[in-house]
Design a protein around this motif. Sequence first.
Motif, short mmCIF file in Angstrom:
data_model
loop_
_atom_site.label_atom_id
_atom_site.label_comp_id
_atom_site.label_asym_id
_atom_site.label_seq_id
_atom_site.Cartn_x
_atom_site.Cartn_y
_atom_site.Cartn_z
N SER A 12 -49.63 -82.79 -56.05
CA SER A 12 -50.09 -82.11 -57.26
C SER A 12 -51.12 -82.97 -58.00
N GLU A 37 -45.38 -77.86 -50.59
CA GLU A 37 -45.91 -76.50 -50.77
C GLU A 37 -47.01 -76.19 -49.76
N LYS A 127 -43.25 -74.74 -60.61
CA LYS A 127 -44.60 -74.91 -60.05
C LYS A 127 -44.57 -74.37 -58.62
#
Length: 446
Positions: A12, A37, A127
């Motif tokens: 991130s 992710e 998130k």
Amino acid sequence: MKKADVLVIGGSAAGPVAGISCRRKYGNKSVILVRKEEQVLIPCGIPYVFGTVGSPERNLIPDALIQNNGIELVKGEAVEIDRKKKAVSLSNGDTVSYDKLVLATGSSPLVLPIPGIEKEKVFIVRKDVAYLKNMLDVLNDAKDIVIIGGGFIGVEFADECKKGRDCSVTIVELLPHCLQLALDEEFCTEAEKVLSDRGIELLVNSKVEAILGDNQVSGVRLAGGQELKADMVVVGVGVVPNNELAKKAGLEIGPGKAIAVDRYMCTTTDPDVFACGDCAEKVSFFSGKPSRLMLASIACAEAHIAGANLFHTRYKNPGAVGVFSTIIGERAFACAGLTERAARQEGYDVVLSESTAPDTHPGGMPGSVSTKVKLLFSKDNGELLGGGISGGKSTGEIANIISACIQSKMTAYDVSLFQMGTHPALTASPIVYQLVNAAELAIKAM
Ligand SMILES: Cc1cc2nc3c(=O)[nH]c(=O)nc-3n(C[C@H](O)[C@H](O)[C@H](O)COP(=O)(O)OP(=O)(O)OC[C@H]3O[C@@H](n4cnc5c(N)ncnc54)[C@H](O)[C@@H]3O)c2cc1C
């Protein structure tokens, strides 16, 4: 088994910056970045998914950022660190060995132990692209939205919900003011007025005691017994560091439940393991004491330091200054460094001053916004401790200037002699430039 000189876990804010910082300082070192992710969100842009930006897919950090810097991206979850073998196992069975490891595993939203929090249509701002897509669908059908927490996530979310939707939005905040942990009272009051003018209901000094409904939320009950109707609830009350991986690997965890690091972002346990961002402990720039600030700006500064220090010690972390900014409707609010409340709690004898001027000159220029700057200096040595601002879009960068002055330990005298650049359409007039004016007024009051 894959092999890299440097393995970064986290994709991130902090992870990519640590990898890029390493590649810039040590061009011959190979870097692998592992993140769980498929697509990674711009975390600070999440509230804007629900209004201005319109979808999670329009709020992504491009993978090209990593690949263009010569970093290999591996999508997968790190499940175990073997510090003896210097290898990390992934959930798909792969292993990546490293010479240096950077943990940038971030934070997760705090889940309050409120009865009913597990009900359908209660969200905690994860998130996660799929989670936010579902949240957006629910929001588009919702009529009565209750937001628990009036910090910047709750306030930004409330403001975005109102954009293009005919729904009722209520913020329930435990403290006497929304944004109270970030701004001084006068700015909180002004922000609350903007929220109310935008049709957002505020219930301060209020606590949600239970979330009501069968499987699906139908309302909330406050501590005083009052019930509010709700077909969607959003909880934005803070985050907790993701420390499980580090804990399992025997790394020391600090007082804020984050990974203990020194001023060089190296873990206190292992000279080959660094940590940065929300998962790493922080200390205050002002007192050196543990700090609970978790911001993308701090995460990235720490990541620069961690990446640069991997093979040679180059940079020292000065501690977290804390620069916060937000916008509600057309009005922006920001703070750099200590608020007046925080400064007094730290025992500072403070001198306050403020200056208000249009952000263009003449003030009659189209789009001109009256901008207020409040500065806070130490009475003992005249050093700048903090500043609060309310105004237009320049507010965010004024906060950044104040942060630079704080980090340079500038006194009221230094700030009063600050040489700014001005332009009629772009800045306040040099005659009434708020930073300089406020510093001069503070000198007079010292
Ligand atoms: C809604 C919202 C709005 C915000 N707005 C602002 C703002 O305006 N300004 C500001 O400065 N800050 C803001 N913040 C705070 C900011 O987003 C965080 O401080 C920042 O995201 C921290 O970055 P990080 O990289 O340390 O952690 P995170 O963003 O939490 O990222 C951690 C990364 O590590 C990955 N990861 C974790 N564990 C593993 C594992 N085991 N294996 C593989 N990958 C793993 C995650 O999947 C993720 O990619 C906001 C936060 C939220 C939630």
